[in-house]
Structure formats: C-alpha cells, structure tokens
Design a protein around this motif. Structure first.
Motif, mmCIF file in Angstrom:
data_model
loop_
_atom_site.group_PDB
_atom_site.id
_atom_site.type_symbol
_atom_site.label_atom_id
_atom_site.label_comp_id
_atom_site.label_asym_id
_atom_site.label_seq_id
_atom_site.Cartn_x
_atom_site.Cartn_y
_atom_site.Cartn_z
ATOM 1 N N GLU A 80 -7.484 38.819 1.541
ATOM 2 C CA GLU A 80 -6.247 40.001 1.706
ATOM 3 C C GLU A 80 -5.336 40.151 2.362
ATOM 4 O O GLU A 80 -6.261 39.329 3.558
ATOM 5 N N ASN A 81 -4.368 40.645 2.482
ATOM 6 C CA ASN A 81 -3.342 41.328 3.712
ATOM 7 C C ASN A 81 -2.669 39.342 3.973
ATOM 8 O O ASN A 81 -2.223 39.733 5.236
ATOM 9 N N VAL A 105 -9.872 39.617 -4.361
ATOM 10 C CA VAL A 105 -8.108 39.157 -3.352
ATOM 11 C C VAL A 105 -7.451 39.956 -3.840
ATOM 12 O O VAL A 105 -6.644 40.920 -4.779
ATOM 13 N N ARG A 106 -6.748 40.893 -3.054
ATOM 14 C CA ARG A 106 -6.787 42.219 -3.115
ATOM 15 C C ARG A 106 -4.707 41.808 -1.512
ATOM 16 O O ARG A 106 -5.016 42.157 -0.373
ATOM 17 N N TYR A 107 -4.163 42.817 -2.264
ATOM 18 C CA TYR A 107 -2.766 43.186 -1.175
ATOM 19 C C TYR A 107 -2.240 41.990 -0.502
ATOM 20 O O TYR A 107 -2.281 41.805 0.401
ATOM 21 N N ASN A 108 -2.090 40.953 -1.133
ATOM 22 C CA ASN A 108 -1.296 39.603 -0.802
ATOM 23 C C ASN A 108 -0.304 39.808 -1.249
ATOM 24 O O ASN A 108 0.056 41.024 -2.547
ATOM 25 N N THR A 109 1.055 39.361 -0.532
ATOM 26 C CA THR A 109 1.855 38.823 -0.646
ATOM 27 C C THR A 109 2.337 37.557 -1.093
ATOM 28 O O THR A 109 2.320 36.835 -0.247
ATOM 29 N N ILE A 118 -1.767 33.225 -8.517
ATOM 30 C CA ILE A 118 -2.730 33.771 -8.092
ATOM 31 C C ILE A 118 -3.957 33.635 -9.650
ATOM 32 O O ILE A 118 -3.787 33.994 -10.582
ATOM 33 N N VAL A 123 -8.603 41.120 -9.178
ATOM 34 C CA VAL A 123 -7.640 40.993 -8.582
ATOM 35 C C VAL A 123 -6.791 41.977 -8.276
ATOM 36 O O VAL A 123 -6.639 42.880 -9.014
ATOM 37 N N ASN A 181 -1.167 43.344 -5.806
ATOM 38 C CA ASN A 181 -0.590 41.960 -4.971
ATOM 39 C C ASN A 181 0.336 42.435 -5.575
ATOM 40 O O ASN A 181 1.072 42.582 -6.475
ATOM 41 N N MET A 231 3.436 40.008 -5.879
ATOM 42 C CA MET A 231 4.536 38.690 -6.464
ATOM 43 C C MET A 231 5.835 39.340 -6.828
ATOM 44 O O MET A 231 5.837 39.372 -7.619
ATOM 45 N N ASN A 281 -1.418 45.586 -9.699
ATOM 46 C CA ASN A 281 -0.664 44.204 -9.389
ATOM 47 C C ASN A 281 0.785 44.416 -9.561
ATOM 48 O O ASN A 281 0.433 44.621 -10.753
#
Length: 446
Positions: free
Chosen positions: A206-207, A229-233, A241, A251, A254, A256, A275
């Motif tokens: 995450e993040n 799988v969360r809050y990623n850029t 992903i 998921v 996120n 993207m 997402n």
C-alpha cells in the motif's frame, strides 16, 4: 500539478538531521563488533561516509536491535556484500544507501525485520534480485529502489519451501526507473512465484509510488493468494498491477496514470474495486483467460472465476475493459457500476461466460461486447486528474445492487445510501486523495 522526477543524488539523500544521539562507530569492523555486542533496545549507529563491504555485515541471533546510518542517506555501503540476517527478530536497518552487489536477503529463520528509509541502488549482476524476503512479518517502508537496468526484481517476496512468507507489509516506497528492456523478469515487486500460487501470503502492499517502472509489464506481480494491494500510484510506467497467479486478492483504490495499461487478472475470487486507470496507451482493465482451470503450480494462465470488478473508473485509455482469447474463457465474474469512457469499443471480449453485468456507465465510444441490460450511456461529467464526477453527474446515486464488499471509495470515504457509480463517491468532506508524489514516499518522507 507540477511533478518532478527526482534522481537519487547527494542533494536528495544527504543533509538530514542525525537519527540518534548514540556515538557512531567509524568502520565496518567496529560496526560488526557493536552489532555482535548489542542487546535488545540498543541502537548501533555508523558514522557518515562510504564503506566498502568485502564480507557480509552479519546480524545473527539478535532481537530488538536497530542498526542505523548517522543521517538518512549519509552512509553508503558499496563493494561485494551488505547486511545479512540469521536467526534474528525485531531488527531494523535504516537510513543507508546500498550500492553493493549482493542481494539483501531476509531468510526464513528471521522474522519481524524492518528495512526502512534506505536507498537501494545496487550494482548486482543480471538476474539478481535486490531484496528477497523469505521471513515472516517483514516491513519494507520508506525506501527508494532506483536505477536497475538488468533483469531481476527490485523486491521479491518468496518464503520457506513449505509456503509463502507471511504478513509482509510494503508501504511508502519509491520504485523508480527500472529500465530493463527484456520482455519478462524486471518487476518492481514480485509477490510469490508460480509454484507457490496456492499458498496464502496475507501481504499488504500500500501507498507506494511507481514511476518509469519499465522493466516488465508487471510493476506489481502477484503470484500467491489472499493479499491486499491498495492506494498505490503508478505513473508513466509499462508495468501494471497483475494478479498473475493465486486467488482471493483485493485490489483497491489504486491510481494509475499514463503508462502502457492498468490492471490484468487471472485466478479466482478476487475483488477489484475503487481503482482509477486513465491515460494509458493500452487497456484500462484486462480480464484474463486461461490455458488451465484452477491451476495450483504451473506457469500457465489460470482462468478467472467469480471475480468482482466493480466501482472502478476507466477513463481515456486506448482500450476500456477488454479480454483475451485462450482455451478457457473467464467464468461467472461480476462487472458492475464501473465508469468506462473513451473512444472505439469500450468493452471487448467474446469469451464472457455466465457473467453478471449491471450498473455500468459508458460514454464516448461504442459499447461493444456488453449486454444492453448491463449499462447506460451518458456523459459522467468527469474532471481533474483523478476524473471525479460533477455534482450533476449521472453517476451520482446511480449504482445497481448493494455490493456490501464495497464500503469505501477511492478516497477511503464511506459510501452512503445508494452508491455512486465509479471509483469516487461524491462527498462534501474535502478529504480527497491526490496521487502520491516523491514528497510522500521514500527515505525523507514524513
């Protein structure tokens, strides 16, 4: 939004305040002695400078010890070796810049190890991973991984021969500039391998911020089960992903932006919600198809079954929601309450079998391979980098079904009443997320 890609330089890494008041040691020999003599609660500090590690710096049978650079980024370890762990627990290594050649390995006999606020810029040979985690309860946070041009993974999570490493937490890291030009084997994060896909890992990723993650089509490659799988850029990257193997991964939330594509999945019982995928040159979301059904250990592609794909915003990509065409098409999936905008055919797949479609909002192109009962055509009135709907958008309070598995939106705000279609639930709270930047992740982030 101005967003500079920041190289790893002395200006980025040096000049921070000391991490502790402990008297620092001034050689690797003294560091090894201090580690060997350390007791639980001790903090061992290495003075600023460059140090050549001709042999491993061993952390053996230690508990509750921190080994730190005197200032974040102020200590460089180069040469043949770096830190190694053996039968240790609750040990933290923080603040170093690693440019050595050896993989940093957390073995299965060590647990609760933390790698924090380091820079990994290894000089390892091709096909070598930079960090490999086999132990349980390892935390990898606030690090920078940058500059890999050869095959190999920035961060590999594996485990003992009997299963996957458990409860790995990967957060607030900066994965930047993986430039391997091959077709496979250059992931930023690889969570498992094909032979371990049936094992639960219970990992949380995450993040994290990914930029120019171009070493592989998979920036985050999941090859195990029961992960989040969360809050990623992910920005301007070839990597996506990808739920490549395994089951029951969530998921969520996120962001993207740009790049080659968004999310692709195989396997069973995943939840993919809230997402945003926008501006990519490929499909926003790819629904995989299989050459095997209910795989357990092969390298094949497992047919997706019973996947929930809901409340996502897929806007302005070259493709919308698309499928593949292998022997076994996806089965019994739910595609609901997504916003899909763009041009051309927005939904493209001839193998959708026993799917549930409802509440989707399409705009700008032809509907394609989606039943008329599964969508409306209307302008969702999206704006801003995160493609949020306007107050008078037809997405507001317009979802179909209840979907109790989706309680929050992309901002982590609770969805109230009849939910909005797409990733964003309109709210007057003002607590809106923005894409992560280099100020939010890496060694110097708060």
């Amino acid at each position: 939004m101005k967003h500079a890609l920041i190289p790893v330089t002395a200006a980025l890494l040096l000049g921070m305040a000391p991490m502790a008041n402990a008297a620092p040691v001034t050689s690797l020999t003294a560091l090894q002695t201090a580690i060997d003599n350390a007791k639980s609660g001790d903090r061992v500090v290495l003075a600023a400078g460059r140090y050549e590690a001709k042999q491993p710096i061993r952390i053996t049978r230690k508990s509750g010890v921190t080994v730190a650079a005197a200032s974040v980024g102020g200590v460089e370890i180069y040469g043949a070796s770096g830190f190694t762990f053996d039968s240790s627990e609750r040990v933290t290594v923080e603040g170093f810049r690693f440019t050595h050649t050896a993989t940093v390995l957390v073995p299965s006999n060590s647990h609760h190890i933390r790698l924090s606020r380091n820079v990994f810029q290894l000089k390892s040979p091709a096909e070598k991973h930079w960090v490999n985690v086999d132990g349980d309860d390892v935390e990898v946070d606030h690090n920078t991984f940058t500059g890999k041009s050869t095959q190999g993974v920035y961060l590999s999570v594996f485990g003992p021969s009997s299963g996957m490493a458990q409860r790995i937490h990967v957060h607030h890291n900066y994965f930047y500039n993986h430039s391997f030009t091959g077709s496979n084997g250059g992931e930023s994060i690889r969570l498992g391998v094909s032979s371990k896909q049936r094992f639960s890992a219970n990992a949380l990723i995450e993040n994290n911020l990914f930029e120019k993650a171009n070493g592989d089509p998979e920036a985050i490659s999941v090859k195990s089960s029961d992960n989040v799988v969360r809050y990623n850029t992910i920005r301007d990257s070839k990597g996506q992903i990808v739920l490549r193997h395994g089951n029951r991964t969530r998921v969520e939330g996120n962001i993207m932006l740009g790049g080659a594509s968004g999310i692709r999945f195989y396997g069973n019982d995943h939840v993919i919600v809230n997402n945003l995928v926008t501006g990519s040159s490929g499909n926003g979301i790819t629904v995989g198809s299989g050459d095997v059904i209910d795989d357990t250990s092969s390298t094949g592609k497992d047919r997706p079954d019973r996947v929930l794909l809901a409340f996502n915003t897929v806007s302005g990509n070259a493709g919308g929601i698309a499928g593949e065409n292998r022997t076994y098409g996806p089965d019994s999936c739910v595609i609901a309450n997504n916003i899909v905008t763009g041009s051309g055919q927005l939904v493209r797949q001839t193998q959708f079998s026993k799917f549930t479609w409802e509440g989707n909002l399409l705009w700008g192109g032809s509907a394609g391979d989606i039943p008329a009962s599964g969508y409306r055509t209307a302008d969702p009135k999206l704006s801003g980098e995160l493609r949020r709907p306007a107050a008078d958008s037809p997405a507001v309070d317009a979802s179909a079904g209840s979907y109790p598995a989706v309680e929050l939106d992309i901002d982590g705000q609770r969805r109230e009443g009849r939910k909005d279609v797409g990733a964003d639930e309109r709210s007057g709270s003002g607590a809106e997320r923005a894409p992560l930047t280099t100020a939010d992740v890496g060694p110097n982030a708060h």
